[in-house]
Design a protein around this motif. Structure first.
Motif, PDB file in Angstrom:
ATOM      1  N   LEU A 203     -50.947   8.940  36.989  1.00 15.19           N
ATOM      2  CA  LEU A 203     -49.540   8.969  37.610  1.00 15.19           C
ATOM      3  C   LEU A 203     -49.155   8.468  39.308  1.00 15.19           C
ATOM      4  N   VAL A 206     -45.583   8.049  40.596  1.00 14.90           N
ATOM      5  CA  VAL A 206     -44.193   8.509  40.102  1.00 14.90           C
ATOM      6  C   VAL A 206     -44.128   9.038  40.899  1.00 14.90           C
ATOM      7  N   PRO A 295     -39.182  10.510  34.942  1.00 13.34           N
ATOM      8  CA  PRO A 295     -40.172   8.875  34.410  1.00 13.34           C
ATOM      9  C   PRO A 295     -40.696   9.419  32.967  1.00 13.34           C
ATOM     10  N   ARG A 297     -43.372   8.241  31.602  1.00  9.88           N
ATOM     11  CA  ARG A 297     -45.352   8.645  31.584  1.00  9.88           C
ATOM     12  C   ARG A 297     -45.505   9.887  31.959  1.00  9.88           C
ATOM     13  N   LEU A 298     -44.237  10.762  33.007  1.00  4.30           N
ATOM     14  CA  LEU A 298     -44.386  11.997  33.411  1.00  4.30           C
ATOM     15  C   LEU A 298     -44.377  13.091  32.200  1.00  4.30           C
TER      16      LEU A 298
END
Length: 404
Positions: A203, A206, A295, A297-298
């Motif tokens: 990540l 991020v 986000p 992705r997190l």
């Protein structure tokens, strides 16, 4: 050979130059020298703020400004009432440098170049006839009756007054200790956390607002948290590192960091919220879209860490998975193993004991005619232009109280 001066400033950095210029402007006949041990002056100014020089911060109320200093908060109240951020802006404008305010309150020269500040200082020292002497590593200090003797690798100097503006230089701290001053042992401040954890492994870059806490301590902070290839950084982490400088040093930078990605929400609220999402979005895939203000992705990483696979729909999430996810969101536990320096802006907590300084004049209470400005004192701040403001304020007060 001996060189005589009315005042010698040891240290050719921000605090040293600012002090010298202000003394000379107030006392045009005074003979002043700046002694710098390196080949170059103002090297920290050059690299600060990513080469743009974060001159000060747009916080104009002294009692508010002091809150950004983990060490020095109480002592700087009086000085900031004499010379605050607004005075800094005015001073630089008067010397041909216009500053601008960025969204986060940091202030930079309009040119976006630290060279503007360096040129401003060098032009002023030249115009005022201040001698700037490089390659002058101080070897000894001796105080006689009404004078000081300074021995460097190059020269012997005699002066009525000395201003110490040497920043975090251990050799100078030792020298001052030998003369009777106390030094609070320096430890790093403003550093980032080394964390190896599968949840943040891929990540890098991020960023999210978070509230963070060091487990089993009272240390906590809020602010943007940035995931990096070595762990975690960003203003929230740096703030925590500044306030926790001594405590985290004592832990040898091995501790558990608790992260609440939802800031003000607790476990119960979050679990309730996730149960509602399970009902409302029954047919949707959980990891597809973050229902929170951070986000995707997190979100995907935290859901996966809670045992939710990439195909799982909200309807199929078990009670245990929901609870695990709520825990990940508001109380994610990350093992920190060590620290990294934040960019080149190495700041230390530590220095001359503040009890030994008269903050009305910045003069030593122990050695008459010895003054201090900048980071040589046990004063440090979080990132954002505050450490420079301390240097400007100290230099201004020294100059204001200078009488030959």
């Amino acid at each position: 050979m001996n060189a005589n001066y009315d005042v010698i400033i040891i240290g050719g950095g921000a605090a040293g130059f600012f002090t010298a210029i202000n003394i000379a402007e107030n006392n045009p006949k005074v003979k002043i020298a700046i002694l710098e041990r390196g080949k170059e002056v103002l090297s920290k100014v050059r690299i600060s703020g990513g080469g743009r020089c974060n001159v000060t911060h747009a916080c104009f109320i002294p009692n508010e400004l002091v809150k950004f200093y983990p060490r020095g908060e109480k002592e700087l109240k009086g000085p900031f009432h004499q010379f605050c951020s607004g005075d800094t802006i005015e001073w630089f404008e008067k010397h041909g440098v216009e500053l601008k305010i960025e969204e986060d309150g940091r202030m930079f020269p309009v040119s976006d170049s630290s060279q503007t500040i360096i040129d401003c200082f060098q032009l002023a020292t030249k115009k005022l006839g201040i001698d700037v002497l490089t390659g002058q590593s101080v070897q000894s200090l001796f105080q006689g009756e009404g004078y000081w003797k300074i021995e460097t690798t190059q020269e012997h100097y005699k002066t009525s007054k000395i201003v110490m503006a040497t920043g975090s230089n251990p050799k100078m701290w030792e020298m001052l200790q030998a003369l009777g001053h106390s030094v609070i042992a320096p430890v790093p401040s403003l550093f980032t956390f080394n964390i190896k954890d599968p949840r943040i492994k891929d990540l890098m870059g991020v960023s999210a607002m978070a509230t963070i806490k060091v487990k089993n301590t009272r240390l906590n902070a809020s602010g943007p948290l940035l995931i990096t290839h070595w762990g975690m950084s960003g203003p929230g982490i740096l703030r925590l590192s500044a306030w926790g400088a001594r405590e985290l040093f004592a832990k040898n930078y091995q501790f558990v960091l608790q992260v609440n990605w939802l800031n003000d929400k607790d476990f119960e609220e979050t679990a309730e919220l996730l149960r509602e999402l399970k009902t409302e979005h029954a047919k949707k895939i959980v990891v597809k879209k973050s229902p929170f203000d951070f986000p995707n992705r997190l979100w995907e990483s935290l859901a996966t860490a809670s045992g939710i696979s990439v195909e799982t729909k909200w309807a199929d999430v078990s009670r245990k998975q929901l609870n695990d996810l709520a825990e990940q969101l508001v109380n994610g536990q990350f093992q920190v193993n060590g620290k990294s320096t934040f960019k080149e802006e190495f700041v230390t907590a530590g220095g001359i004991d503040l009890k030994e300084i008269n903050f009305k004049t910045m003069e030593s209470k122990i050695l008459p005619d010895l003054y201090f400005a900048g980071e040589i004192l046990n004063i440090d701040a979080i990132t954002g232009g505050f450490n420079f403001q301390n240097a400007w304020t100290g230099g201004f007060i020294v100059a204001k109280n200078f009488s030959n």
